[in-house]
Design an enzyme around this catalytic site. Structure first.
Site, PDB file in Angstrom:
ATOM      1  CE  LYS A   9      39.485  33.151  39.081  1.00 49.30           C
ATOM      2  NZ  LYS A   9      38.124  32.780  38.706  1.00 49.30           N
ATOM      3  N   PRO A 103      44.014  32.729  29.279  1.00 49.09           N
ATOM      4  CG  PRO A 103      42.532  30.970  28.875  1.00 49.09           C
ATOM      5  CD  PRO A 103      43.714  31.363  29.706  1.00 49.09           C
ATOM      6  CB  VAL A 104      42.176  37.905  27.290  1.00 47.78           C
ATOM      7  CG1 VAL A 104      41.589  39.289  27.569  1.00 47.78           C
ATOM      8  CG2 VAL A 104      43.706  37.974  27.255  1.00 47.78           C
ATOM      9  CB  ALA A 105      37.447  38.346  28.727  1.00 47.03           C
ATOM     10  N   GLY A 106      38.402  35.187  30.437  1.00 40.19           N
ATOM     11  CA  GLY A 106      38.073  33.763  30.396  1.00 40.19           C
ATOM     12  C   GLY A 106      37.648  33.159  31.719  1.00 40.19           C
ATOM     13  CG  MET A 108      40.713  30.349  33.506  1.00 40.57           C
ATOM     14  SD  MET A 108      41.641  29.263  32.448  1.00 40.57           S
ATOM     15  CE  MET A 108      42.718  28.483  33.641  1.00 40.57           C
ATOM     16  N   GLY A 110      43.272  36.145  34.475  1.00 39.69           N
ATOM     17  CA  GLY A 110      44.438  36.586  33.701  1.00 39.69           C
ATOM     18  C   GLY A 110      44.795  38.036  33.993  1.00 39.69           C
ATOM     19  CB  SER A 112      43.317  38.906  38.836  1.00 38.35           C
ATOM     20  OG  SER A 112      41.990  39.353  38.689  1.00 38.35           O
ATOM     21  CB  ALA A 113      47.687  36.584  36.674  1.00 35.00           C
ATOM     22  CG  ASP A 150      39.058  36.573  40.914  1.00 30.54           C
ATOM     23  OD1 ASP A 150      38.498  36.112  41.933  1.00 30.54           O
ATOM     24  OD2 ASP A 150      38.581  36.479  39.766  1.00 30.54           O
TER      25      ASP A 150
HETATM   26  O1  C5P Z   1      36.244  42.604  41.450  1.00 29.42           O
HETATM   27  P1  C5P Z   1      36.210  42.688  39.967  1.00 29.42           P
HETATM   28  O2  C5P Z   1      36.726  44.003  39.446  1.00 29.42           O
HETATM   29  O3  C5P Z   1      36.851  41.531  39.296  1.00 29.42           O
HETATM   30  O4  C5P Z   1      34.698  42.612  39.582  1.00 29.42           O
HETATM   31  C1  C5P Z   1      34.206  42.949  38.322  1.00 29.42           C
HETATM   32  C2  C5P Z   1      32.700  43.049  38.404  1.00 29.42           C
HETATM   33  O5  C5P Z   1      32.134  41.761  38.659  1.00 29.42           O
HETATM   34  C3  C5P Z   1      32.163  43.930  39.525  1.00 29.42           C
HETATM   35  O6  C5P Z   1      32.078  45.270  39.113  1.00 29.42           O
HETATM   36  C4  C5P Z   1      30.788  43.337  39.784  1.00 29.42           C
HETATM   37  O7  C5P Z   1      29.882  43.765  38.788  1.00 29.42           O
HETATM   38  C5  C5P Z   1      31.034  41.852  39.542  1.00 29.42           C
HETATM   39  N1  C5P Z   1      31.330  41.130  40.796  1.00 29.42           N
HETATM   40  C6  C5P Z   1      30.304  40.869  41.685  1.00 29.42           C
HETATM   41  N2  C5P Z   1      30.566  40.196  42.833  1.00 29.42           N
HETATM   42  C7  C5P Z   1      31.808  39.749  43.124  1.00 29.42           C
HETATM   43  C8  C5P Z   1      32.871  39.982  42.225  1.00 29.42           C
HETATM   44  C9  C5P Z   1      32.598  40.685  41.061  1.00 29.42           C
HETATM   45  O8  C5P Z   1      29.148  41.247  41.436  1.00 29.42           O
HETATM   46  N3  C5P Z   1      32.019  39.077  44.262  1.00 29.42           N
END
Ligand code: C5P
Length: 301
Positions: A9, A103-106, A108, A110, A112-113, A150
């Site tokens: 995404k 890409p990893v930690a990018g 996008m 990845g 989550s996909a 995501d």
């Molecule tokens: O939801 P996800 O695991 O991808 O989120 C990783 C981290 O990013 C969360 O622990 C939080 O610190 C931050 N985050 C946030 N607000 C969001 C999405 C993610 O603060 N809407």
């Protein structure tokens, strides 16, 4: 063997509000799926082997592939545990093979996909091997939020507005024009929480706007595009601003950080113009490739 494929995404709009008591920020996001896909295959493992995760990559630097966890911290492992527990089936020996293209930690989606692909693959596995009724896509989208903000969009795909943490989705009709993207990837990844922390310190968000309206043209889209996390991502990785400037110089209608970064995306009206810009950017030493908008979300292959 069960195979599933899940898309990358980009956030065309990413507006970020205040930190909430649950540790998340409220967001207002316009998600778009790209035709850049992870593939995952799921097979019964050897007796006693546990859950084994194998990862290989296509067109990605080795760092990306090497940094993916192969243990129970990988989201696909967590999805397997949760789906089996939900079906009240004892967790089995499983072999999970992931072909990474995102890409990893990018920024996008990845990881989550991969989680989305695993949700759909497990749903099928539990049906085929244990006669558990399949969950409908809407139920999988709901479950997906448990694994990351995501992941629901990774399952749904297409064009959608995401609110709350990003997981509350409303699907929109496809864009009425083509979009082509140069995806410039960074040598370093950025941790999403670190970017949000920096965002809080910089305290710089815009107010939320109505995102459900149809977008009339690519020029209108370029005008609309904004990412509130861009300042924080650029603070942590200043090279981002140079990549953005290079993309604009090469004709991008807009260049912007994707999600929490550090990937920078450049918008182009044609595949040819994106291709040419990508070639020039590569010659300048930036790792990049092209992708286009797509619709369909995660699916079995
Ligand atoms: O939801 P996800 O695991 O991808 O989120 C990783 C981290 O990013 C969360 O622990 C939080 O610190 C931050 N985050 C946030 N607000 C969001 C999405 C993610 O603060 N809407």
């Amino acid at each position: 063997m069960i195979r599933a494929s899940a898309p990358a995404k980009v956030n065309l709009v990413f507006q970020v509000g205040k930190l909430q008591s649950d540790g998340y920020h409220s967001v207002n996001s316009l998600y778009l799926e790209l035709d850049l896909r992870e593939e995952l295959s799921l097979t019964k493992g050897q007796a006693g082997s546990g859950i084994q995760i194998f990862v290989r990559g296509e067109n990605l630097p080795a760092r990306h592939i090497n940094s993916v966890p192969r243990d129970n911290t990988n989201l696909v492992y967590k999805v397997a545990e949760a789906m089996f527990a939900r079906a009240e089936v004892v967790l089995e020996d499983l072999e999970i093979d992931i072909l990474k293209r995102i890409p990893v930690a990018g920024g996008m989606a990845g990881g989550s996909a991969d989680a989305a692909a695993m949700l759909i693959a497990c749903n099928e596995y539990l049906h085929l091997y244990h006669q558990i009724p399949r969950l409908a896509k809407a139920e999988l989208i709901e479950l997906a939020a448990e694994f990351g903000s995501d992941v629901p969009f990774s399952v749904l795909g297409g064009l959608a507005v995401g609110t709350d943490r990003g997981q509350k989705l409303s699907a929109l009709d496809p864009l009425g024009f083509e979009t082509h993207w140069v995806i410039a990837i960074s040598n370093e990844g950025l941790s999403t929480p670190a970017v949000y922390d920096r965002f809080d310190e910089l305290a710089g968000g815009t107010s939320f706007t109505e995102l459900g309206q149809p977008i009339g043209s690519i020029a209108e889209l370029a005008e609309l595009m904004v990412n509130d996390l861009e300042g924080a991502a650029t603070y942590l990785l200043p090279a981002i601003s140079q990549t953005k400037a290079q993309l604009v110089e090469l004709g991008a209608l807009k260049a912007m950080v994707s999600g929490s970064g550090p990937t920078v995306i450049g918008l182009f009206a044609s595949r040819d113009s994106a291709d040419q810009a990508a070639q020039e950017l590569s010659s300048a030493g930036v790792t990049c490739f092209i992708a286009s908008a797509s619709y369909g979300g995660t699916r079995l292959l």
